[in-house]
Design a protein around this motif. Structure first.
Motif, mmCIF file in Angstrom:
data_model
loop_
_atom_site.group_PDB
_atom_site.id
_atom_site.type_symbol
_atom_site.label_atom_id
_atom_site.label_comp_id
_atom_site.label_asym_id
_atom_site.label_seq_id
_atom_site.Cartn_x
_atom_site.Cartn_y
_atom_site.Cartn_z
ATOM 1 N N LYS A 91 11.148 9.022 1.979
ATOM 2 C CA LYS A 91 10.808 7.729 1.368
ATOM 3 C C LYS A 91 10.232 7.912 -0.042
ATOM 4 N N LEU A 92 10.493 6.907 -0.874
ATOM 5 C CA LEU A 92 9.968 6.912 -2.242
ATOM 6 C C LEU A 92 8.841 5.876 -2.340
ATOM 7 N N ALA A 93 7.676 6.335 -2.843
ATOM 8 C CA ALA A 93 6.539 5.408 -3.004
ATOM 9 C C ALA A 93 6.253 5.187 -4.480
ATOM 10 N N LEU A 94 5.969 3.941 -4.808
ATOM 11 C CA LEU A 94 5.695 3.542 -6.200
ATOM 12 C C LEU A 94 4.231 3.138 -6.361
ATOM 13 N N VAL A 95 3.608 3.624 -7.449
ATOM 14 C CA VAL A 95 2.239 3.222 -7.803
ATOM 15 C C VAL A 95 2.261 2.651 -9.222
ATOM 16 N N PRO A 96 2.292 1.317 -9.355
ATOM 17 C CA PRO A 96 2.300 0.739 -10.704
ATOM 18 C C PRO A 96 0.880 0.689 -11.293
ATOM 19 N N THR A 97 0.725 1.107 -12.546
ATOM 20 C CA THR A 97 -0.584 1.063 -13.212
ATOM 21 C C THR A 97 -0.396 0.706 -14.683
ATOM 22 N N MET A 98 -1.563 0.460 -15.309
ATOM 23 C CA MET A 98 -1.540 0.276 -16.773
ATOM 24 C C MET A 98 -2.201 1.472 -17.452
ATOM 25 N N GLY A 99 -2.369 2.557 -16.702
ATOM 26 C CA GLY A 99 -2.900 3.778 -17.311
ATOM 27 C C GLY A 99 -4.408 3.791 -17.431
ATOM 28 N N ASN A 100 -4.920 4.720 -18.285
ATOM 29 C CA ASN A 100 -6.365 5.004 -18.362
ATOM 30 C C ASN A 100 -6.856 5.311 -16.944
ATOM 31 N N LYS B 290 -2.747 9.245 -4.007
ATOM 32 C CA LYS B 290 -2.963 10.048 -2.778
ATOM 33 C C LYS B 290 -2.396 9.313 -1.562
ATOM 34 N N LEU B 291 -2.686 8.004 -1.474
ATOM 35 C CA LEU B 291 -2.190 7.224 -0.332
ATOM 36 C C LEU B 291 -0.654 7.179 -0.356
ATOM 37 N N ALA B 292 -0.089 7.046 -1.548
ATOM 38 C CA ALA B 292 1.373 7.029 -1.687
ATOM 39 C C ALA B 292 1.941 8.344 -1.162
ATOM 40 N N LYS B 293 1.315 9.451 -1.550
ATOM 41 C CA LYS B 293 1.842 10.759 -1.144
ATOM 42 C C LYS B 293 1.748 10.965 0.364
ATOM 43 N N LEU B 294 0.655 10.436 0.948
ATOM 44 C CA LEU B 294 0.496 10.573 2.397
ATOM 45 C C LEU B 294 1.591 9.845 3.174
ATOM 46 N N ASN B 295 2.146 8.800 2.545
ATOM 47 C CA ASN B 295 3.095 7.946 3.256
ATOM 48 C C ASN B 295 4.536 8.081 2.802
ATOM 49 N N ILE C 90 4.385 -2.701 1.615
ATOM 50 C CA ILE C 90 3.277 -2.736 0.645
ATOM 51 C C ILE C 90 2.021 -2.185 1.309
ATOM 52 N N LEU C 91 1.401 -1.210 0.662
ATOM 53 C CA LEU C 91 0.143 -0.654 1.175
ATOM 54 C C LEU C 91 -0.989 -1.036 0.227
#
Ligand code: AMP
Length: 282
Positions: free
Chosen positions: A23-32, A42-47, A172-173
Motif C-alpha cells: 500500500k501507498l500512504a500519503l502525508v500532505p504538508t506545507m513543510g517547516n 511514522k503512522l503512514a509507514k506503520l500502515n 484516512i488515518l
C-alpha cells in the motif's frame, strides 16, 4: 528518498514504487516540518509499504491578509528530517503550475456549511482551498492511505467527508496531536511567537483540559464555556471561538449527551492564530 519536483518526476517515482507490491500512504504538508508532521510519517509507514510526503504551501487556502508570503519555508532541513524517517518519496512541486497545470480547469471543491463554521468563520474560503488541493493530491498520487493530524480537527473531518464522496476506497488515518512539554500543540506558526508568548499560548490547552474536567463533573455547557472564556480573557487571551461539539462537529446543547466529543478553541496572539482541541468520551 526520491525527490520529485515536477508532475513528470512524480509519475516516474510513482511508477518505480508501483513495481513492488503493497500500500501507498500519503502525508500532505506545507513543510517547516516538526515532530507533529513526523508523527504522521511514522503512522503512514506503520500502515503501508511506501510513504510519500508532499510539501506544498497551498496558496488557495490563504486569505488576503494571511501569511502566505511569510509562511516558514525550510526545505533543506525538511528533506533531512524526511530522509531520517526513511520516507520513500517527497513531492515538492516547484511551482503552482505542477499542481494545477491548467488554471482554468481547477476542480473547486466546496466545504459546505461545516466549512463556514469554527475556523471557517474566521477564514472564509480557507477550507474550500484545503479541499481543492487535497482532492488534487489524491487524484494525481492515488494513495491507498492518507494521514492527517488531529491538530486540525475540523480539517480532517472535512477531508473525511470529501473523501467519502470522491475516493470511497481511500483509508484516512488521523494521528494524535503532538505537543511540546508545556502542552502547547506543535505548529509551524509557533515560530512567530516569543518564549513568553509560547508560554502564554500553552494556557489554551490547560483551559481545554479544565473544561473536560468540568464536563465530567456534570457542569452545564453554558457554564463550562463561560468559565473557559473568562479564564482566557483574564490572562489577555481573547478566544475567537471556544465550543464543545460531538465527534463529527455537530453542536451539542447539554452535557448529559453520551459519546465522543471534542472541545475546540482558537485565539490570536498578536497576528498569530493558535488553534487547539481535546477529544474526550462521556
Ligand atoms: P501543515 O503543514 O500545518 O498543513 O500540517 C500538515 C499536517 O500535519 C496536517 O494534517 C496537520 O494536522 C498535521 N499536524 C500539524 N501539527 C501537528 C501536531 N502538532 N500534531 C499532529 N499533527 C500535526
Amino acid at each position: 528518498m526520491i525527490i520529485a519536483k515536477t508532475k513528470y518526476e512524480l509519475n516516474e517515482a510513482l511508477g518505480q514504487i508501483s513495481l513492488s507490491p503493497g500500500k501507498l500512504a500519503l502525508v500532505p504538508t506545507m513543510g517547516n516540518l516538526h515532530q507533529g508532521h513526523l508523527s504522521l510519517v511514522k503512522l503512514a509507514k506503520l500502515n503501508s509499504s511506501k510513504t510519500i510526503t508532499t510539501i506544498f504551501v497551498n496558496p488557495l487556502q490563504f486569505g488576503k491578509n494571511d501569511d502566505f508570503d511569510n509562511y516558514p519555508r525550510t526545505i533543506e532541513q525538511d528533506i533531512k528530517k524526511l530522509n531520517d524517517e526513511n520516507c520513500d518519496i517527497l513531492f515538492l512541486p516547484k511551482s503552482r503550475n505542477e499542481m494545477f497545470p491548467d488554471e482554468t480547469e481547477i476542480q473547486l471543491i466546496k466545504s459546505g456549511s461545516l466549512g463556514k463554521e469554527l475556523c471557517g468563520k474566521l477564514r472564509p474560503d480557507h477550507f474550500d482551498g484545503v479541499l481543492t488541493v487535497v482532492h488534487r493530491m489524491f487524484n494525481i498520487i492515488k494513495p491507498d492511505i492518507a494521514v492527517f493530524g488531529a491538530k486540525d480537527y475540523q480539517q480532517q473531518i472535512l477531508i473525511r467527508n470529501m473523501s467519502k464522496s470522491y475516493f470511497p476506497n481511500l483509508n484516512i488515518l488521523t494521528a494524535p496531536i503532538v505537543r511540546s512539554n508545556n502542552g502547547l500543540a506543535l505548529s509551524s506558526r509557533n515560530n512567530y511567537l516569543s518564549n513568553e508568548e509560547l508560554d502564554l499560548a500553552s494556557n489554551l490547552f490547560k483551559c481545554l483540559k479544565k473544561s473536560v474536567d468540568l464536563y465530567q463533573l456534570g457542569e452545564s455547557i453554558e457554564v463550562i464555556i463561560k468559565t473557559a472564556k473568562e479564564f482566557l480573557i483574564s490572562i489577555n487571551l481573547v478566544p475567537d471561538y471556544y465550543e464543545i461539539r460531538d465527534e463529527l462537529l455537530s453542536p451539542i446543547f447539554n452535557s448529559d449527551q453520551v459519546g465522543k466529543k471534542v472541545i475546540l478553541g482558537s485565539l490570536k496572539i498578536g497576528n498569530t492564530r493558535i488553534i487547539d482541541n481535546i477529544e474526550f468520551n462521556s
